[in-house]
Design an enzyme around this catalytic site. Structure first.
Site, PDB file in Angstrom:
ATOM      1  N   ALA A  62      27.812   1.779  70.164  1.00 59.34           N
ATOM      2  CA  ALA A  62      28.927   2.923  70.675  1.00 59.34           C
ATOM      3  C   ALA A  62      29.572   3.547  68.723  1.00 59.34           C
ATOM      4  O   ALA A  62      29.087   2.702  67.836  1.00 59.34           O
ATOM      5  CB  ALA A  62      29.475   2.115  71.309  1.00 59.34           C
ATOM      6  N   GLU A 104      20.710  -1.855  73.317  1.00 61.53           N
ATOM      7  CA  GLU A 104      20.949  -1.664  74.676  1.00 61.53           C
ATOM      8  C   GLU A 104      20.046   0.478  75.148  1.00 61.53           C
ATOM      9  O   GLU A 104      19.427  -0.420  76.440  1.00 61.53           O
ATOM     10  CB  GLU A 104      22.443  -1.449  75.410  1.00 61.53           C
ATOM     11  CG  GLU A 104      22.901  -2.248  75.285  1.00 61.53           C
ATOM     12  CD  GLU A 104      24.547  -2.314  75.398  1.00 61.53           C
ATOM     13  OE1 GLU A 104      25.153  -1.863  74.914  1.00 61.53           O
ATOM     14  OE2 GLU A 104      24.928  -2.879  76.819  1.00 61.53           O
ATOM     15  N   GLU A 124      28.964  -6.851  69.848  1.00 65.43           N
ATOM     16  CA  GLU A 124      30.093  -6.665  70.868  1.00 65.43           C
ATOM     17  C   GLU A 124      30.823  -8.011  70.622  1.00 65.43           C
ATOM     18  O   GLU A 124      32.260  -7.709  70.506  1.00 65.43           O
ATOM     19  CB  GLU A 124      29.732  -6.446  71.733  1.00 65.43           C
ATOM     20  CG  GLU A 124      29.082  -4.903  71.891  1.00 65.43           C
ATOM     21  CD  GLU A 124      27.120  -5.101  72.679  1.00 65.43           C
ATOM     22  OE1 GLU A 124      27.197  -6.088  71.681  1.00 65.43           O
ATOM     23  OE2 GLU A 124      26.623  -3.991  72.748  1.00 65.43           O
TER      24      GLU A 124
HETATM   25  C1  3H9 Z   1      29.458  -0.918  71.345  1.00 63.27           C
HETATM   26  O1  3H9 Z   1      28.001  -1.321  71.193  1.00 63.27           O
HETATM   27  C2  3H9 Z   1      29.836  -1.315  72.214  1.00 63.27           C
HETATM   28  C3  3H9 Z   1      28.273  -0.909  74.248  1.00 63.27           C
HETATM   29  O2  3H9 Z   1      27.846  -2.530  74.490  1.00 63.27           O
HETATM   30  C4  3H9 Z   1      29.142  -0.477  75.368  1.00 63.27           C
HETATM   31  C5  3H9 Z   1      29.075   0.508  75.071  1.00 63.27           C
HETATM   32  C6  3H9 Z   1      29.772   1.405  76.794  1.00 63.27           C
HETATM   33  N1  3H9 Z   1      30.809   2.822  64.864  1.00 63.27           N
HETATM   34  O3  3H9 Z   1      29.078  -1.118  57.584  1.00 63.27           O
HETATM   35  P1  3H9 Z   1      28.864  -0.455  57.130  1.00 63.27           P
HETATM   36  C7  3H9 Z   1      30.690   2.984  59.430  1.00 63.27           C
HETATM   37  S1  3H9 Z   1      30.325  -1.707  70.780  1.00 63.27           S
HETATM   38  C8  3H9 Z   1      31.559   3.637  63.715  1.00 63.27           C
HETATM   39  O4  3H9 Z   1      30.312  -0.219  55.017  1.00 63.27           O
HETATM   40  P2  3H9 Z   1      25.896  -1.337  56.464  1.00 63.27           P
HETATM   41  C9  3H9 Z   1      31.670   1.870  59.094  1.00 63.27           C
HETATM   42  O5  3H9 Z   1      32.575   1.778  59.170  1.00 63.27           O
HETATM   43  C10 3H9 Z   1      29.175  -1.574  69.163  1.00 63.27           C
HETATM   44  N2  3H9 Z   1      31.650   3.471  62.686  1.00 63.27           N
HETATM   45  O6  3H9 Z   1      27.671  -0.225  56.298  1.00 63.27           O
HETATM   46  C11 3H9 Z   1      30.863   2.754  57.712  1.00 63.27           C
HETATM   47  O7  3H9 Z   1      32.301   3.584  57.574  1.00 63.27           O
HETATM   48  P3  3H9 Z   1      32.552   4.036  55.961  1.00 63.27           P
HETATM   49  C12 3H9 Z   1      28.428  -2.510  68.388  1.00 63.27           C
HETATM   50  C13 3H9 Z   1      30.726   2.591  62.313  1.00 63.27           C
HETATM   51  O8  3H9 Z   1      24.839  -0.967  55.463  1.00 63.27           O
HETATM   52  C14 3H9 Z   1      29.356   3.260  57.688  1.00 63.27           C
HETATM   53  O9  3H9 Z   1      29.403   3.225  58.768  1.00 63.27           O
HETATM   54  N3  3H9 Z   1      27.444  -2.467  66.657  1.00 63.27           N
HETATM   55  C15 3H9 Z   1      29.620   2.451  63.202  1.00 63.27           C
HETATM   56  O10 3H9 Z   1      26.289  -2.346  54.931  1.00 63.27           O
HETATM   57  C16 3H9 Z   1      28.637   1.756  57.028  1.00 63.27           C
HETATM   58  O11 3H9 Z   1      28.894   1.074  57.487  1.00 63.27           O
HETATM   59  C17 3H9 Z   1      27.958  -3.192  66.229  1.00 63.27           C
HETATM   60  O12 3H9 Z   1      29.599  -3.985  66.487  1.00 63.27           O
HETATM   61  C18 3H9 Z   1      29.767   1.927  64.696  1.00 63.27           C
HETATM   62  N4  3H9 Z   1      29.286   1.229  65.576  1.00 63.27           N
HETATM   63  O13 3H9 Z   1      25.862  -1.964  57.330  1.00 63.27           O
HETATM   64  C19 3H9 Z   1      27.496  -2.346  64.757  1.00 63.27           C
HETATM   65  N5  3H9 Z   1      28.978   1.114  62.465  1.00 63.27           N
HETATM   66  O14 3H9 Z   1      32.139   4.523  55.528  1.00 63.27           O
HETATM   67  C20 3H9 Z   1      28.847  -2.159  63.765  1.00 63.27           C
HETATM   68  C21 3H9 Z   1      29.477   1.202  61.547  1.00 63.27           C
HETATM   69  O15 3H9 Z   1      33.724   4.864  56.568  1.00 63.27           O
HETATM   70  N6  3H9 Z   1      28.039  -2.238  62.668  1.00 63.27           N
HETATM   71  N7  3H9 Z   1      30.283   2.189  61.080  1.00 63.27           N
HETATM   72  O16 3H9 Z   1      32.958   3.229  56.079  1.00 63.27           O
HETATM   73  C22 3H9 Z   1      27.540  -2.615  61.414  1.00 63.27           C
HETATM   74  O17 3H9 Z   1      27.606  -3.666  61.563  1.00 63.27           O
HETATM   75  C23 3H9 Z   1      27.230  -2.312  59.926  1.00 63.27           C
HETATM   76  O18 3H9 Z   1      27.602  -1.184  59.539  1.00 63.27           O
HETATM   77  C24 3H9 Z   1      25.337  -1.950  59.815  1.00 63.27           C
HETATM   78  C25 3H9 Z   1      25.055  -1.593  58.738  1.00 63.27           C
HETATM   79  C26 3H9 Z   1      24.935  -3.186  59.812  1.00 63.27           C
HETATM   80  C27 3H9 Z   1      25.570  -0.902  61.015  1.00 63.27           C
END
Ligand code: 3H9
Length: 697
Positions: A62, A104, A124
């Protein structure tokens, strides 16, 4: 469909492509695009649908930036239910990281094909949430309850191959995902394969004891956190309730999590960690120097741990010690550490051998003539450090980055010992350096921008979370710690005991109590540092009294088995020592302090507000770039509970006016020497602004 989601037909296959850089997060527009696409596919003459993503990853979840704002339709759970209800086969093609709502989405599809390098997971819990788009109900229907709980409670993604073994992915391919996925979708359509709706499966039922055992373990594994218990309830529901009821309850509990201040704190940290990597005023395209080899001066615990950080990232290291004997000892500590990592299954034997093979030793600075970066990690003697830098200046090639791992010393003065202060900065690692994630990068007055950008990028390469600090005594973390430790000692002498002071902070969420931390660090360290200062600079004498007496009684902490506590020689288990209580009481009497009962609440407020007040001072001085940077330092380096967001977020959450009122109360009671409110605190309270608002300035 829209700019972020595209739909085309390719023969009998409808192909939905998500393209929302950088991580294809499920923003409202992406959800809308997916809904439109799946509805279009339902009405055309395609036989099956493929969902895949452009860029570096499948949907990573999300859009966290939308959290805390009003819900915007279409809601993800509804969208995913509609995808699952499709009368045409829907296949997800996964690359990169399919996380949270992204995974999901894949689970709502009828088949999943993944690249072997891909990972899937439900992180999450790390945001204080639970999988809220059917994940808690679908995963247990596809794999066992225990595997489901592990995935959701750890939040750690698993590789595609493991997901396939667990029944979460159907096919793993090693090349050309899109072509393979198209072929797979065509095959499924041609074979009239069944439409597999996970919601129609029954989850295995398990003995309730499994859930109670997991619930009981949460107290230890995720002390203080609220989301894990809610996750367990959801997974249990998946085994007892029809899908729709389980999903309804999942939604309720997800909303509870979302309203919980813990999630706000953890989301704050998620972004703070990423912000910290950005240096204000430094453009993203600041040039960088290449770092392909590293030299380390000093093979003690710190130097050895730092060497491992680089070797583990594939960067060769030359460790320099003063003589063969010291070098041998340093290298053998590294050997032991690698053996420990293998034993704890953190590294395979082959990988450990490969990393260890990248570390060589030398006893002469000439071995550093060609390295790209040198990190000095000798003990805290300013003259020794200056001498080393003068020697490095002569030995290293032009353009090499010269870093000091000092915890307290003036990096400007160290830089001035060279003819190239522009190449010098601090890289302050935390012990054990190969494990702790924090790195304070100390920008000295003359540090060149490209040196700073090089080291910030390098930090990420070696798996560290880097935070920039200006030059001051102790930088961000240790400078703030002074007030925290002072208050711990004052609470002790005014009426507490090591156990009560530790328990107050531990129960509040700190990884360790402050008295135990002091014992671990070694009481002689602070003692020597105090002795080196003029008497007027040593701080509150009442705070130093007990630790000084303990050191003089040869109670040095864990290192010799006796400090504030006594430690079992084998198990290191601590126990209370009546002798220490007697010392505390005696010294209090000698100082004319009448001991009284101190409530945990007072202990917590005094220690934490001392941190907060100094943090505000550090911000006003520009030592830290932003409040979030301080939070990252405290959570990653000092065991501050992540679910409280770090000291500065905590202050905002409590309300700066409440913090100020309590500090004023302490000023009344204890005097303004220790309790003068930081001018920035008073200013923000007067203006009615939060620190978060101030940071947006
Ligand atoms: C969810 O899904 C809830 C659902 O179950 C239910 C809903 C109803 N959203 O980490 P990076 C941005 S909860 C918005 O440096 P990497 C991040 O801020 C979510 N922005 O890259 C950064 O921005 P900036 C569950 C996001 O390659 C840029 O992307 N998912 C999101 O080292 C690059 O990120 C997670 O918790 C996001 N979801 O790692 C996953 N994700 O460049 C969270 C990233 O402006 N994300 N950004 O600073 C991660 O774990 C890592 O970002 C990922 C990439 C592994 C994907």
């Amino acid at each position: 469909m829209n700019d972020l989601v595209n739909y085309v037909t390719d023969g009998k296959i409808g192909v939905i492509t998500v393209n929302n850089p950088p991580v294809n997060a499920l923003s409202q527009a992406v959800r809308q695009g997916l809904l439109d696409a799946i509805r279009t596919a339902a009405g055309d003459d395609t036989e099956a649908v493929l969902i895949h993503c452009e860029g570096r990853t499948f949907i990573a979840g999300a859009d966290i930036r939308e959290f805390g704002k009003p819900h915007a339709e279409p809601f993800l759970p509804d969208l995913l239910n509609e995808i699952e209800a499709s009368e045409k086969i829907v296949v997800a093609a996964i690359h990169g990281t399919a996380l949270g709502g992204g995974f999901e989405t894949a689970l709502a599809c009828h088949y999943r094909i993944a690249l072997d390098s891909a990972k899937v997971g439900l992180p999450e819990v790390k945001l204080g949430l639970l999988p809220g788009a059917g994940g808690t109900q679908r995963v247990p229907r596809l794999t066992g309850v225990e595997a489901s709980l592990e995935l959701m409670l750890s939040g750690t993604p698993i590789p595609a191959a493991r997901a396939a073994e667990a029944g979460l992915v159907d096919r793993v391919v090693n090349d050309d995902l899109l072509a393979e996925a198209m072929a797979y979708t065509q095959q499924l359509a041609a074979a009239n394969a069944p439409i597999r709706r996970t919601s129609e499966l029954t989850a295995e039922s398990v003995d309730d004891g499994v859930f109670s055992a997991v619930s009981a373990s949460i107290g230890k594994r995720a002390r203080g956190q609220t989301a894990p218990t809610r996750i367990v309830e959801c997974v249990r529901n998946a085994t007892t309730m029809p899908f729709s009821d389980g999903q309804k309850r999942e939604r309720e509990l997800f909303d509870e999590c979302m309203r919980d201040p813990q999630s706000a704190a953890l989301r704050h940290l998620f972004f703070a960690e990423r912000e910290a990597a950005k240096v204000i005023g430094l453009s993203r395209d600041t040039p960088m120097r290449e770092v392909n080899s590293v030299g380390i001066i000093g093979g003690g615990t710190m130097g050895g741990g730092i060497a491992m950080c680089f070797a583990n990232a594939g960067i060769p290291v030359t460790l320099v010690e003063i003589n063969g004997k010291a070098l041998k000892r340093g290298l053998s500590i590294i050997d032991d550490n690698y053996a420990g990592s293998v034993k704890r299954a953190k590294l395979s034997e082959d990988k450990a051998a490969e990393c260890r093979g990248l570390i060589s030793g030398a006893t002469d600075y000439s071995a550093l003539s060609d390295v790209d970066l040198v990190i000095e990690a000798v003990f805290e003697d300013p003259d020794l450090k200056k001498d080393i830098f003068a020697r490095l200046d002569k030995a290293c090639k032009p353009g090499a980055v010269l870093a000091t791992n000092t915890s307290y010393q003036d990096v400007n003065a160290i830089a001035a010992a060279t003819q190239r202060p522009q190449d010098v900065l601090g890289m302050h690692f935390f012990s054990p350096a190969h494990i702790m994630k924090l790195l304070e990068v100390v920008r000295a007055d003359r540090t060149e921008e490209d040196v700073l950008s090089t080291v910030m990028a390098l930090s990420k390469r070696i798996g560290k979370v880097a935070v920039v600090s200006g030059v001051c005594y102790g930088f961000i973390g240790n400078r703030m710690l002074q007030g925290y430790f002072r208050e711990a000692q004052l609470c002790l002498i005014e009426g507490g005991l090591p156990e009560s002071v530790d328990a107050a902070l531990y129960d509040w969420g700190m990884a360790m109590g402050p008295i135990s931390v002091a014992d671990l660090a070694g009481l002689d360290v602070g003692y020597k540092a105090r002795q080196a200062l003029a008497e007027t600079d040593r701080g509150d004498p009442a705070a130093n009294r007990v630790p000084d007496v303990l050191v003089e009684a040869n109670r040095l902490g864990q290192k010799n088995g006796r400090g504030f506590y006594t430690y079992d020689a084998e198990t290191r288990k601590r126990s209370s020592d009546p002798e220490v209580q007697a010392i505390i009481e005696r010294e209090a009497a000698a100082l004319g302090i009448e001991r009284r009962a101190i409530e945990p609440e007072e202990i917590i407020d005094r220690l934490i507000y001392a941190l907060v007040n100094e943090g505000l001072q550090i911000l006003a001085e520009g030592i830290a770039q932003r409040p979030g940077d301080i939070d990252v330092v405290y959570v990653y380096g000092y065991g501050f509970p992540a679910w409280r967001g770090g000291p500065m977020h905590y202050a905002d959450a409590i309300g700066l006016d409440n913090v100020l009122a309590r500090i004023e109360e302490f000023r009344e009671r204890f005097g303004d020497e220790n309790w003068t409110p930081a001018p920035l605190l008073t200013k923000l309270v007067n203006e009615g602004r939060t620190l978060a608002e101030w940071a947006e300035r």
